[in-house]
Scaffold this motif. Sequence first.
Motif, PDB file in Angstrom:
ATOM      1  N   THR A 198      -2.919 -61.739   0.021  1.00  0.00           N
ATOM      2  CA  THR A 198      -4.077 -62.634   0.063  1.00  0.00           C
ATOM      3  C   THR A 198      -4.126 -63.531  -1.167  1.00  0.00           C
ATOM      4  O   THR A 198      -4.337 -64.747  -1.049  1.00  0.00           O
ATOM      5  N   GLU A 199      -3.905 -62.955  -2.339  1.00  0.00           N
ATOM      6  CA  GLU A 199      -3.934 -63.748  -3.571  1.00  0.00           C
ATOM      7  C   GLU A 199      -2.798 -64.768  -3.602  1.00  0.00           C
ATOM      8  O   GLU A 199      -2.999 -65.910  -4.026  1.00  0.00           O
ATOM      9  N   GLU A 223      -3.620 -67.654  -1.237  1.00  0.00           N
ATOM     10  CA  GLU A 223      -4.592 -68.562  -1.854  1.00  0.00           C
ATOM     11  C   GLU A 223      -3.913 -69.467  -2.884  1.00  0.00           C
ATOM     12  O   GLU A 223      -4.183 -70.677  -2.932  1.00  0.00           O
ATOM     13  N   THR A 280      -1.751 -72.019  -1.087  1.00  0.00           N
ATOM     14  CA  THR A 280      -2.615 -73.032  -0.485  1.00  0.00           C
ATOM     15  C   THR A 280      -3.065 -74.048  -1.525  1.00  0.00           C
ATOM     16  O   THR A 280      -2.993 -75.257  -1.291  1.00  0.00           O
ATOM     17  N   ARG A 281      -3.515 -73.575  -2.676  1.00  0.00           N
ATOM     18  CA  ARG A 281      -3.936 -74.494  -3.750  1.00  0.00           C
ATOM     19  C   ARG A 281      -2.799 -75.428  -4.142  1.00  0.00           C
ATOM     20  O   ARG A 281      -2.996 -76.634  -4.303  1.00  0.00           O
TER      21      ARG A 281
END
Length: 76
Positions: free
Chosen positions: A18-19, A22, A25-26
């Motif tokens: 998950t991290e 993220e 994605t950024r």
Amino acid sequence: MPHVVVKHRPGKSERQKTELAEAITRDVVNHLDAAEEEVSVAFEEITPGDWAERVYRPEIRDKWDQVYRKPGYEME
């Protein structure tokens, strides 16, 4: 529209995935000028014994000109 697939050995936690999703994605939003809602990230576990056949040969070695971050080793 950008879709990123991370292929990795088994054993990563849901939190790690998950991290990383993220963070990816950024970076995709920042570097490819994409909207966050356009980005998708998937994870696929590959056992070390299957890595050469399922990933290295077809997706790295055979597409060497498309790989921007190359591994520091070569496999047969």
